[in-house]
Design an enzyme around this catalytic site. Structure first.
Site, PDB file in Angstrom:
ATOM      1  N   LYS A  14       0.843  -1.212   0.000  1.00  0.00           N
ATOM      2  CA  LYS A  14       0.000   0.000   0.000  1.00  0.00           C
ATOM      3  C   LYS A  14       0.871   1.253   0.000  1.00  0.00           C
ATOM      4  O   LYS A  14       0.640   2.183  -0.766  1.00  0.00           O
ATOM      5  CB  LYS A  14      -0.886   0.079   1.256  1.00  0.00           C
ATOM      6  CG  LYS A  14      -1.843  -1.057   1.458  1.00  0.00           C
ATOM      7  CD  LYS A  14      -2.783  -0.800   2.637  1.00  0.00           C
ATOM      8  CE  LYS A  14      -2.107  -0.717   3.991  1.00  0.00           C
ATOM      9  NZ  LYS A  14      -1.575  -1.941   4.549  1.00  0.00           N
ATOM     10  N   ARG A  89     -10.277   0.128   8.320  1.00  0.00           N
ATOM     11  CA  ARG A  89      -9.774  -1.203   8.642  1.00  0.00           C
ATOM     12  C   ARG A  89     -10.821  -2.078   9.318  1.00  0.00           C
ATOM     13  O   ARG A  89     -10.544  -3.226   9.640  1.00  0.00           O
ATOM     14  CB  ARG A  89      -8.578  -1.079   9.572  1.00  0.00           C
ATOM     15  CG  ARG A  89      -7.243  -1.299   8.873  1.00  0.00           C
ATOM     16  CD  ARG A  89      -6.154  -0.912   9.850  1.00  0.00           C
ATOM     17  NE  ARG A  89      -4.954  -1.684   9.694  1.00  0.00           N
ATOM     18  CZ  ARG A  89      -3.870  -1.218   9.080  1.00  0.00           C
ATOM     19  NH1 ARG A  89      -3.861  -0.054   8.509  1.00  0.00           N
ATOM     20  NH2 ARG A  89      -2.782  -1.946   9.038  1.00  0.00           N
ATOM     21  N   ARG A 128      11.766  -4.911   4.887  1.00  0.00           N
ATOM     22  CA  ARG A 128      11.208  -3.569   4.684  1.00  0.00           C
ATOM     23  C   ARG A 128      11.993  -2.476   5.414  1.00  0.00           C
ATOM     24  O   ARG A 128      12.341  -2.613   6.579  1.00  0.00           O
ATOM     25  CB  ARG A 128       9.751  -3.554   5.155  1.00  0.00           C
ATOM     26  CG  ARG A 128       9.121  -2.194   5.079  1.00  0.00           C
ATOM     27  CD  ARG A 128       7.673  -2.263   4.823  1.00  0.00           C
ATOM     28  NE  ARG A 128       6.906  -2.529   6.025  1.00  0.00           N
ATOM     29  CZ  ARG A 128       5.586  -2.521   6.041  1.00  0.00           C
ATOM     30  NH1 ARG A 128       4.901  -2.323   4.936  1.00  0.00           N
ATOM     31  NH2 ARG A 128       4.944  -2.776   7.150  1.00  0.00           N
ATOM     32  N   ARG A 163      10.762  -0.490  10.857  1.00  0.00           N
ATOM     33  CA  ARG A 163       9.666  -0.281  11.800  1.00  0.00           C
ATOM     34  C   ARG A 163       9.728  -1.308  12.934  1.00  0.00           C
ATOM     35  O   ARG A 163      10.039  -2.471  12.693  1.00  0.00           O
ATOM     36  CB  ARG A 163       8.333  -0.424  11.051  1.00  0.00           C
ATOM     37  CG  ARG A 163       7.861   0.900  10.511  1.00  0.00           C
ATOM     38  CD  ARG A 163       6.690   0.755   9.613  1.00  0.00           C
ATOM     39  NE  ARG A 163       5.617  -0.114  10.127  1.00  0.00           N
ATOM     40  CZ  ARG A 163       4.501  -0.358   9.456  1.00  0.00           C
ATOM     41  NH1 ARG A 163       4.310   0.195   8.275  1.00  0.00           N
ATOM     42  NH2 ARG A 163       3.583  -1.153   9.961  1.00  0.00           N
ATOM     43  N   ARG A 174      -0.955  -8.862  13.128  1.00  0.00           N
ATOM     44  CA  ARG A 174      -1.516  -7.896  12.169  1.00  0.00           C
ATOM     45  C   ARG A 174      -2.269  -8.618  11.057  1.00  0.00           C
ATOM     46  O   ARG A 174      -3.314  -8.170  10.593  1.00  0.00           O
ATOM     47  CB  ARG A 174      -0.398  -7.030  11.576  1.00  0.00           C
ATOM     48  CG  ARG A 174       0.033  -5.912  12.499  1.00  0.00           C
ATOM     49  CD  ARG A 174       1.475  -5.519  12.320  1.00  0.00           C
ATOM     50  NE  ARG A 174       1.757  -4.912  11.033  1.00  0.00           N
ATOM     51  CZ  ARG A 174       2.983  -4.841  10.511  1.00  0.00           C
ATOM     52  NH1 ARG A 174       4.014  -5.325  11.145  1.00  0.00           N
ATOM     53  NH2 ARG A 174       3.167  -4.281   9.341  1.00  0.00           N
TER      54      ARG A 174
HETATM   55  P1  ADP Z   1       0.593  -2.419   7.806  1.00  0.00           P
HETATM   56  O1  ADP Z   1      -0.572  -2.253   6.875  1.00  0.00           O
HETATM   57  O2  ADP Z   1       1.793  -2.980   7.131  1.00  0.00           O
HETATM   58  O3  ADP Z   1       0.230  -3.180   9.056  1.00  0.00           O
HETATM   59  P2  ADP Z   1       0.285   0.355   8.728  1.00  0.00           P
HETATM   60  O4  ADP Z   1       1.340   1.412   8.824  1.00  0.00           O
HETATM   61  O5  ADP Z   1      -0.866   0.604   7.834  1.00  0.00           O
HETATM   62  O6  ADP Z   1       1.065  -0.982   8.322  1.00  0.00           O
HETATM   63  O7  ADP Z   1      -0.295   0.077  10.187  1.00  0.00           O
HETATM   64  C1  ADP Z   1       0.544  -0.127  11.306  1.00  0.00           C
HETATM   65  C2  ADP Z   1      -0.295  -0.204  12.589  1.00  0.00           C
HETATM   66  O8  ADP Z   1      -0.984   1.062  12.784  1.00  0.00           O
HETATM   67  C3  ADP Z   1      -1.404  -1.242  12.613  1.00  0.00           C
HETATM   68  O9  ADP Z   1      -0.916  -2.514  13.003  1.00  0.00           O
HETATM   69  C4  ADP Z   1      -2.370  -0.639  13.651  1.00  0.00           C
HETATM   70  O10 ADP Z   1      -1.890  -0.857  14.979  1.00  0.00           O
HETATM   71  C5  ADP Z   1      -2.271   0.849  13.382  1.00  0.00           C
HETATM   72  N1  ADP Z   1      -3.292   1.334  12.414  1.00  0.00           N
HETATM   73  C6  ADP Z   1      -3.067   1.778  11.146  1.00  0.00           C
HETATM   74  N2  ADP Z   1      -4.216   2.137  10.545  1.00  0.00           N
HETATM   75  C7  ADP Z   1      -5.194   1.925  11.465  1.00  0.00           C
HETATM   76  C8  ADP Z   1      -6.609   2.084  11.461  1.00  0.00           C
HETATM   77  N3  ADP Z   1      -7.273   2.508  10.369  1.00  0.00           N
HETATM   78  N4  ADP Z   1      -7.308   1.778  12.599  1.00  0.00           N
HETATM   79  C9  ADP Z   1      -6.683   1.343  13.688  1.00  0.00           C
HETATM   80  N5  ADP Z   1      -5.347   1.141  13.770  1.00  0.00           N
HETATM   81  C10 ADP Z   1      -4.613   1.422  12.678  1.00  0.00           C
END
Ligand code: ADP
Length: 216
Positions: A14, A89, A128, A163, A174
């Site tokens: 993404k 999400r 990554r 990260r 996740r």
């Molecule tokens: P990835 O998709 O690889 O897990 P992201 O940077 O999108 O990486 O998300 C990292 C973390 O941020 C998630 O595991 C969650 O804890 C939090 N997060 C991101 N977007 C949301 C969301 N829309 N709602 C709740 N938590 C979120």
């Protein structure tokens, strides 16, 4: 240009596709993960709570996530169109977002589901590297995704970092969270007639497929 929402498992690409789209089409790139990582640095109760969620791989509360997103959507650079990377999400976030769009008079736009086998996502997690400044994503294990100079961001020249949640244990949580809460959204968007599925195996091929969708 219409807005774009990416729905995908962790490490599906993404962030990578968002950066390519942002550069070529001048769209704002809104990553809720980045917004939350930034907010987690604040030395207050909210910051500590977010830090714990990120570390464990669980979702942050809808209320906090929506507050940060609402604030971001009101910024000037979103007026030309934006890419949502990592939001919505779960179904409650979708419903709250649809309400917010109505209030702000913004179109839903395209929803792009990036599909990727779990094993490949897992491999991507391990290599990554992310730019803490502009959010660009690289991978030191995958040809075609390596930075030009090892450890340095191609886009802005900042030192790349790993990260804290990019390890196998957090990935597994996740991924399970994605399967339980996020994957069901595909049905919702399919029924609305806005869903496009794109396999995310090769960065450039995937980008071409996305361009085809948004140019049609
Ligand atoms: P990835 O998709 O690889 O897990 P992201 O940077 O999108 O990486 O998300 C990292 C973390 O941020 C998630 O595991 C969650 O804890 C939090 N997060 C991101 N977007 C949301 C969301 N829309 N709602 C709740 N938590 C979120």
């Amino acid at each position: 240009m219409k807005n774009i929402i990416f729905i995908a498992p962790p490490a599906a690409g993404k962030g990578t596709q968002s950066t390519l789209l942002k550069e070529k089409y001048c769209l704002a790139h809104i990553s809720t993960g980045d917004l939350l990582r930034k907010a987690s640095l604040e030395e207050n109760e909210r910051g500590h709570y977010i830090k714990d969620c990120l570390k464990s791989g669980k979702l942050v509360s809808d209320e906090i996530t929506l507050d940060l997103l609402t604030e971001r959507l009101k910024q000037e650079d979103c007026k030309n169109g934006f890419i949502l990377d990592g939001f919505p999400r779960n179904l409650d976030q979708v419903l709250a977002y649809e309400k917010l769009l109505e209030e702000l008079q913004i179109d839903l736009g395209y929803v792009i589901f990036l599909s990727v086998p779990k094993e490949l996502a897992e491999k991507r997690i391990l290599g990554r590297e992310t730019c803490p400044d502009c959010g660009a994503v690289f991978n030191d294990q995958i040809e075609g995704s390596k930075p030009k100079v090892p450890g340095i961001c191609d886009v802005c020249g900042t030192h790349l970092t790993k990260r804290k949640d990019d390890n196998l244990e957090t990935f597994s949580i996740r991924y399970d969270t994605y399967m339980e809460h996020t994957k069901p959204l595909i049905d919702h968007f399919e029924k609305l007639g806005v869903l496009y599925t794109v396999p995310s195996i090769d960065r450039d091929e995937t980008f071409k497929m996305i361009e085809k969708i948004i140019k049609d």
